[in-house]
Write a protein that holds these residues in place. Structure first.
Motif, mmCIF file in Angstrom:
data_model
loop_
_atom_site.group_PDB
_atom_site.id
_atom_site.type_symbol
_atom_site.label_atom_id
_atom_site.label_comp_id
_atom_site.label_asym_id
_atom_site.label_seq_id
_atom_site.Cartn_x
_atom_site.Cartn_y
_atom_site.Cartn_z
ATOM 1 N N GLU A 45 0.917 -1.291 0.106
ATOM 2 C CA GLU A 45 0.012 0.014 0.158
ATOM 3 C C GLU A 45 0.949 1.432 0.015
ATOM 4 N N ILE A 46 0.430 2.503 -0.795
ATOM 5 C CA ILE A 46 1.308 3.575 -0.979
ATOM 6 C C ILE A 46 0.650 4.651 0.028
ATOM 7 N N MET A 71 8.352 1.557 4.990
ATOM 8 C CA MET A 71 9.286 2.046 4.555
ATOM 9 C C MET A 71 9.100 3.486 4.037
ATOM 10 N N TRP A 72 9.832 4.402 4.200
ATOM 11 C CA TRP A 72 9.435 5.713 3.962
ATOM 12 C C TRP A 72 10.368 6.214 2.713
ATOM 13 N N CYS A 73 9.967 6.681 1.632
ATOM 14 C CA CYS A 73 10.766 6.882 0.440
ATOM 15 C C CYS A 73 10.394 8.349 -0.232
ATOM 16 N N LYS A 74 11.109 8.903 -0.968
ATOM 17 C CA LYS A 74 11.112 9.980 -1.707
ATOM 18 C C LYS A 74 11.372 10.120 -2.958
ATOM 19 N N LEU A 75 10.849 10.902 -3.968
ATOM 20 C CA LEU A 75 11.319 11.127 -5.148
ATOM 21 C C LEU A 75 11.499 12.784 -5.423
ATOM 22 N N ALA A 76 12.702 13.058 -5.638
ATOM 23 C CA ALA A 76 12.789 14.479 -5.735
ATOM 24 C C ALA A 76 12.956 14.771 -7.334
ATOM 25 N N PHE A 92 15.433 6.560 0.287
ATOM 26 C CA PHE A 92 14.695 6.265 1.293
ATOM 27 C C PHE A 92 14.901 7.688 2.216
ATOM 28 N N SER A 93 13.693 7.809 3.211
ATOM 29 C CA SER A 93 13.684 8.970 3.905
ATOM 30 C C SER A 93 12.905 8.718 5.189
ATOM 31 N N ARG A 101 18.888 5.957 5.390
ATOM 32 C CA ARG A 101 19.806 4.671 4.932
ATOM 33 C C ARG A 101 18.674 3.948 4.436
ATOM 34 N N ALA A 102 18.908 3.070 3.498
ATOM 35 C CA ALA A 102 17.813 1.902 2.981
ATOM 36 C C ALA A 102 17.844 1.014 4.244
#
Length: 169
Positions: A45-46, A71-76, A92-93, A101-102
């Motif tokens: 799920e996102i 897991m927290w992630c981001k696209l910049a 990852f964030s 870190r991953a």
């Protein structure tokens, strides 16, 4: 004459043909409501926290596995050239969006820069993605090289989800 050995790969390259017109594929990448429906691993799920998809913007989200792991992630986003190209850095964030870190490997590169191009022919779109670590240490580069097949499989599954999503759009 000395024999040259091939350099180890430092870039991930994936080419995928999608059964949809380029404009629709591009929109699936740049419209946050679409992106949240297919991005990420199968069964996850996102939960989108920030959806500012433009040059200089951030798409910040949490992935939740069927088992409840998060897991927290981001696209910049660096570049968005409709409907031809998107360049973004992913990583990852933490919950606030700070680079982290991953969770699966302490020496995975902090950031990966990806360039995706879209080319259309006969109603099909060829997506080409090139990704490489941003300023990696030697250890991070080694870990990236060792994990290339895992990343390739992950993106192949994600792009299959995209193809399935587009078929319903």
């Amino acid at each position: 004459m000395a024999e040259k050995q091939a350099a180890e790969p430092t870039e991930l390259v994936i080419v995928r043909e999608l059964r949809a017109p380029r404009e629709l594929v591009f929109e699936a990448f740049t419209n946050p409501e679409h992106l949240a429906q297919w991005w990420g691993p199968e069964g996850f799920e996102i939960v989108v926290v920030r959806k500012d998809i433009r040059p200089g913007g951030i798409f910040h989200y949490k992935q939740r596995s069927p088992e409840g792991d998060e897991m927290w992630c981001k696209l910049a986003y660096d570049e968005i050239e409709p409907p031809e190209r998107i360049v973004f850095t992913n990583g990852f964030s933490d919950e606030e969006g700070r680079t982290a870190r991953a969770p699966f490997h302490a020496s995975w590169p902090l950031e990966i820069r990806n360039a995706i191009t879209f080319a259309e022919r006969d109603g099909l779109t060829t997506l080409t993605m090139r990704g490489a670590p941003v300023n990696p240490t030697e250890e991070e580069l080694k870990t990236f090289r060792e994990g290339l097949e895992m990343v390739r499989e992950g993106f192949s599954a994600t792009f299959q989800r995209l193809d399935d999503y587009l078929a319903k759009a």
